[in-house]
Write an enzyme that holds these catalytic residues in place. Structure first.
Site, mmCIF file in Angstrom:
data_model
loop_
_atom_site.group_PDB
_atom_site.id
_atom_site.type_symbol
_atom_site.label_atom_id
_atom_site.label_comp_id
_atom_site.label_asym_id
_atom_site.label_seq_id
_atom_site.Cartn_x
_atom_site.Cartn_y
_atom_site.Cartn_z
ATOM 1 N N GLY A 116 -7.575 1.390 -2.318
ATOM 2 C CA GLY A 116 -6.874 1.184 -1.054
ATOM 3 C C GLY A 116 -5.605 2.016 -0.997
ATOM 4 N N SER A 117 -4.934 2.123 -2.134
ATOM 5 C CA SER A 117 -3.686 2.896 -2.177
ATOM 6 C C SER A 117 -3.922 4.349 -1.807
ATOM 7 C CB SER A 117 -3.075 2.839 -3.585
ATOM 8 O OG SER A 117 -2.762 1.525 -3.951
ATOM 9 N N TYR A 143 1.403 -4.825 2.824
ATOM 10 C CA TYR A 143 1.117 -4.256 1.498
ATOM 11 C C TYR A 143 0.065 -3.181 1.709
ATOM 12 C CZ TYR A 143 0.028 -3.970 -3.503
ATOM 13 O OH TYR A 143 -0.139 -3.528 -4.798
ATOM 14 N N ASP A 250 -4.921 -1.006 8.587
ATOM 15 C CA ASP A 250 -5.265 -1.092 7.172
ATOM 16 C C ASP A 250 -6.252 -2.251 7.040
ATOM 17 O OD1 ASP A 250 -5.453 -1.781 4.499
ATOM 18 O OD2 ASP A 250 -3.366 -1.312 4.048
ATOM 19 N N GLU A 251 -7.524 -1.892 6.853
ATOM 20 C CA GLU A 251 -8.593 -2.910 6.756
ATOM 21 C C GLU A 251 -9.072 -3.045 5.307
ATOM 22 O OE1 GLU A 251 -10.687 -4.580 9.288
ATOM 23 O OE2 GLU A 251 -9.168 -4.254 10.835
ATOM 24 N N VAL A 252 -8.227 -2.602 4.375
ATOM 25 C CA VAL A 252 -8.618 -2.611 2.960
ATOM 26 C C VAL A 252 -8.999 -4.015 2.504
ATOM 27 C CG1 VAL A 252 -7.689 -2.327 0.604
ATOM 28 C CG2 VAL A 252 -7.342 -0.527 2.330
ATOM 29 N N LYS A 253 -8.217 -5.009 2.908
ATOM 30 C CA LYS A 253 -8.484 -6.370 2.423
ATOM 31 C C LYS A 253 -9.214 -7.236 3.460
ATOM 32 C CE LYS A 253 -6.087 -9.995 -0.127
ATOM 33 N NZ LYS A 253 -4.853 -10.244 -0.882
ATOM 34 N N THR A 306 -10.874 13.932 -7.419
ATOM 35 C CA THR A 306 -12.101 14.432 -8.055
ATOM 36 C C THR A 306 -13.232 13.400 -7.967
ATOM 37 O OG1 THR A 306 -10.694 15.628 -9.593
ATOM 38 C CG2 THR A 306 -13.016 15.446 -10.189
HETATM 39 N N1 PMP Z 1 -3.983 -2.402 1.615
HETATM 40 C C1 PMP Z 1 -4.031 -3.740 1.610
HETATM 41 C C2 PMP Z 1 -4.004 -4.474 2.910
HETATM 42 C C3 PMP Z 1 -4.088 -4.438 0.407
HETATM 43 O O1 PMP Z 1 -4.122 -5.783 0.415
HETATM 44 C C4 PMP Z 1 -4.108 -3.706 -0.810
HETATM 45 C C5 PMP Z 1 -4.153 -4.397 -2.158
HETATM 46 N N2 PMP Z 1 -3.769 -5.684 -2.207
HETATM 47 C C6 PMP Z 1 -4.058 -2.316 -0.745
HETATM 48 C C7 PMP Z 1 -4.011 -1.691 0.475
HETATM 49 C C8 PMP Z 1 -4.074 -1.489 -1.993
HETATM 50 O O2 PMP Z 1 -5.355 -1.464 -2.549
HETATM 51 P P1 PMP Z 1 -5.578 -1.028 -4.067
HETATM 52 O O3 PMP Z 1 -4.944 -2.068 -4.915
HETATM 53 O O4 PMP Z 1 -7.066 -0.950 -4.194
HETATM 54 O O5 PMP Z 1 -4.951 0.306 -4.235
#
Ligand code: PMP
Length: 449
Positions: A116-117, A143, A250-253, A306
């Site tokens: 996600g980062s 976050y 940000d839809e990571v979570k 990579t």
């Molecule tokens: N975005 C959101 C909304 C998150 O909740 C998180 C992790 N908690 C991240 C990004 C970062 O993801 P990662 O730890 O996989 O880098």
């Protein structure tokens, strides 16, 4: 009993000597040995109902046979590849699939990374280049990651020690329980925080004409499982359109079905210019994505890793999407989320520590307070409660800017029986904490966050 405790303790002591503290947020002495479905098994063979889903990753449950088979077949076919130099068809399949899923009548493309980062880092690099505008706006409590670019976007205490990101203006997230402007409700509110955003942020420190995008979580998760009022996202979209600013989620979570829609922002009816995905996307393997407007993703620079989009995580990602669709997990998240929310609300009515219960599908928060009138946060009780849950066989963690919100993000395969099992244990653990007498010495080695 003594022997049982020793195995995990020994492993944790070895880990403590070898593994960096900077990658740990620990709440209780748990050492995982294996996992299946909704359950994790510790080093001593004890089974736990996992209400964390490994941080909202394990969408299809642990060890889903279809995801496992896809991973094994991909390893046998081509165990790695560098997508930046060598094309492979599964990455194209997944890119096409994600572009088709994202609402919006415009040309789209997808980018792949590993976390996600790095997906949010990609955004932080590309947005200014694509728009010719240098600044970004994001939210207090957000976050977005721990790389420099994603940490700069974040407004969470976890990134407070990171220097940089002066070009990112942080504005208040609409929190119906702790509204700065009040009164504010979940159905709709005065939108005073948008007035603040427009007048002070875009009107002064981050001039609208130099602001590329507003980056937001449709449900703020690590900031405390905050669900914005229903009229907020449509009004934010309208504000962005008025100033020619892109709106990026940000839809990571919260993406990929967790909130009861495929993307969390979809519930609001707005369209996103781009989204980031991660966590569940690779079915538990490292995979992230940015999906959005072609002109954002075709900028003339490099943002690549990579191993981003390599064949095995991509195969796991395609299988994860298949399972989500075939097993109706989006609808299950909505139904089980409702059952969980109603059960928690009933428990809250009988409790003195619970100030608020909220959620959207299978991301829920239970906010603990020392006093229901003053709403003073109760972080130590939150730590006691997750520790007590652990002792009773349930894995949960706490989150939030005050560290007082019990976070629930279980796998989307959770059944009604498992929801009810959790509710029973939760009520008992809460009663135990409310009764007092918890031995706080047990918490000492676990700082949480
Ligand atoms: N975005 C959101 C909304 C998150 O909740 C998180 C992790 N908690 C991240 C990004 C970062 O993801 P990662 O730890 O996989 O880098």
């Amino acid at each position: 009993m003594a022997t049982t405790a020793r195995r995990s303790d020994e492993l944790l002591q070895r880990e403590d000597r070898a593994l960096a503290d900077v990658i740990k947020i620990r709440f209780y002495p748990f050492s995982a040995a294996s996992a299946r479905g909704m359950r994790m098994i510790d080093a001593d063979g004890r089974s736990y109902l996992d209400m964390t889903g490994s941080g909202g990753v394990a969408q299809t449950g642990y060890g889903h046979p279809a995801v496992r088979d896809a991973i094994v077949q991909a390893v046998d076919r081509q165990h790695t590849a560098m997508l930046c130099c060598h094309s492979h068809p599964a990455a194209t399949d997944l890119a096409e699939r994600l572009c088709a899923l994202l609402p919006g009548d415009f040309e789209k493309k997808a980018w792949f990374g590993t976390t996600g980062s790095d997906a949010n880092d990609c955004l932080a690099r590309l947005l200014p280049l694509a728009t010719g505008r240098r600044r970004l706006v994001s939210f207090v409590g957000g976050y977005h990651g721990t790389t420099s670019g994603s940490a700069a976007l974040s407004g969470h205490q976890a990134q407070a020690a990171v220097i940089g990101g002066g070009h990112v203006t942080k504005v208040p997230y609409p929190d119906p329980y702790r509204c700065l402007h009040g009164p504010c409700s979940r159905d709709g509110c005065s939108l005073k925080c948008l007035e603040h955003l427009e007048r002070y942020a875009l009107g002064a420190v981050s001039p609208a004409a130099d602001t590329a995008a507003i980056v937001i979580e449709a449900v703020q998760s690590d900031g405390g499982e905050i669900v914005p009022p229903a009229n907020f996202l449509p009004a934010l979209r309208e504000l962005c359109d008025r100033h020619g600013i892109w709106l990026v989620f940000d839809e990571v979570k919260v993406g990929l079905g967790r909130t009861g829609t495929m993307f969390a922002f979809e519930r609001s009816g707005v369209v996103a210019d781009a989204v980031t995905l991660g966590k569940p996307l690779g079915g538990g393997l490292p995979l992230s994505a940015v999906v959005g407007r072609r002109e954002l993703l075709d900028v003339d620079t490099y943002s690549l890793f990579t191993l981003g989009g390599s064949p095995v995580p991509v195969a796991a990602g395609l299988a994860t999407l298949d399972v989500i669709e075939a097993e109706g997990l989006v609808a299950n998240a909505a139904a089980m989320g409702r059952r969980l929310l109603e059960g928690l609300e009933a428990i809250a009515g009988r409790s003195r520590l619970v100030g608020d219960v909220r959620g959207s599908g299978l991301i829920l928060g239970v906010e603990l307070v020392g006093d229901r009138v003053t709403r003073e946060p109760a972080p130590v009780d939150a730590h006691r409660l997750v520790y007590r849950l652990f002792e009773l066989g349930v894995l949960a963690i706490y989150s939030g800017l005050h560290g007082n919100v019990i976070e629930l993000t279980p796998p989307l395969v959770i059944t009604a029986a498992e929801v009810d099992e959790f509710l029973g244990v939760f009520e008992r653990a809460l009663a135990d904490v409310e009764a007092g007498g918890f031995d706080d010495a047990k918490l000492a080695p676990y700082a949480g966050w």
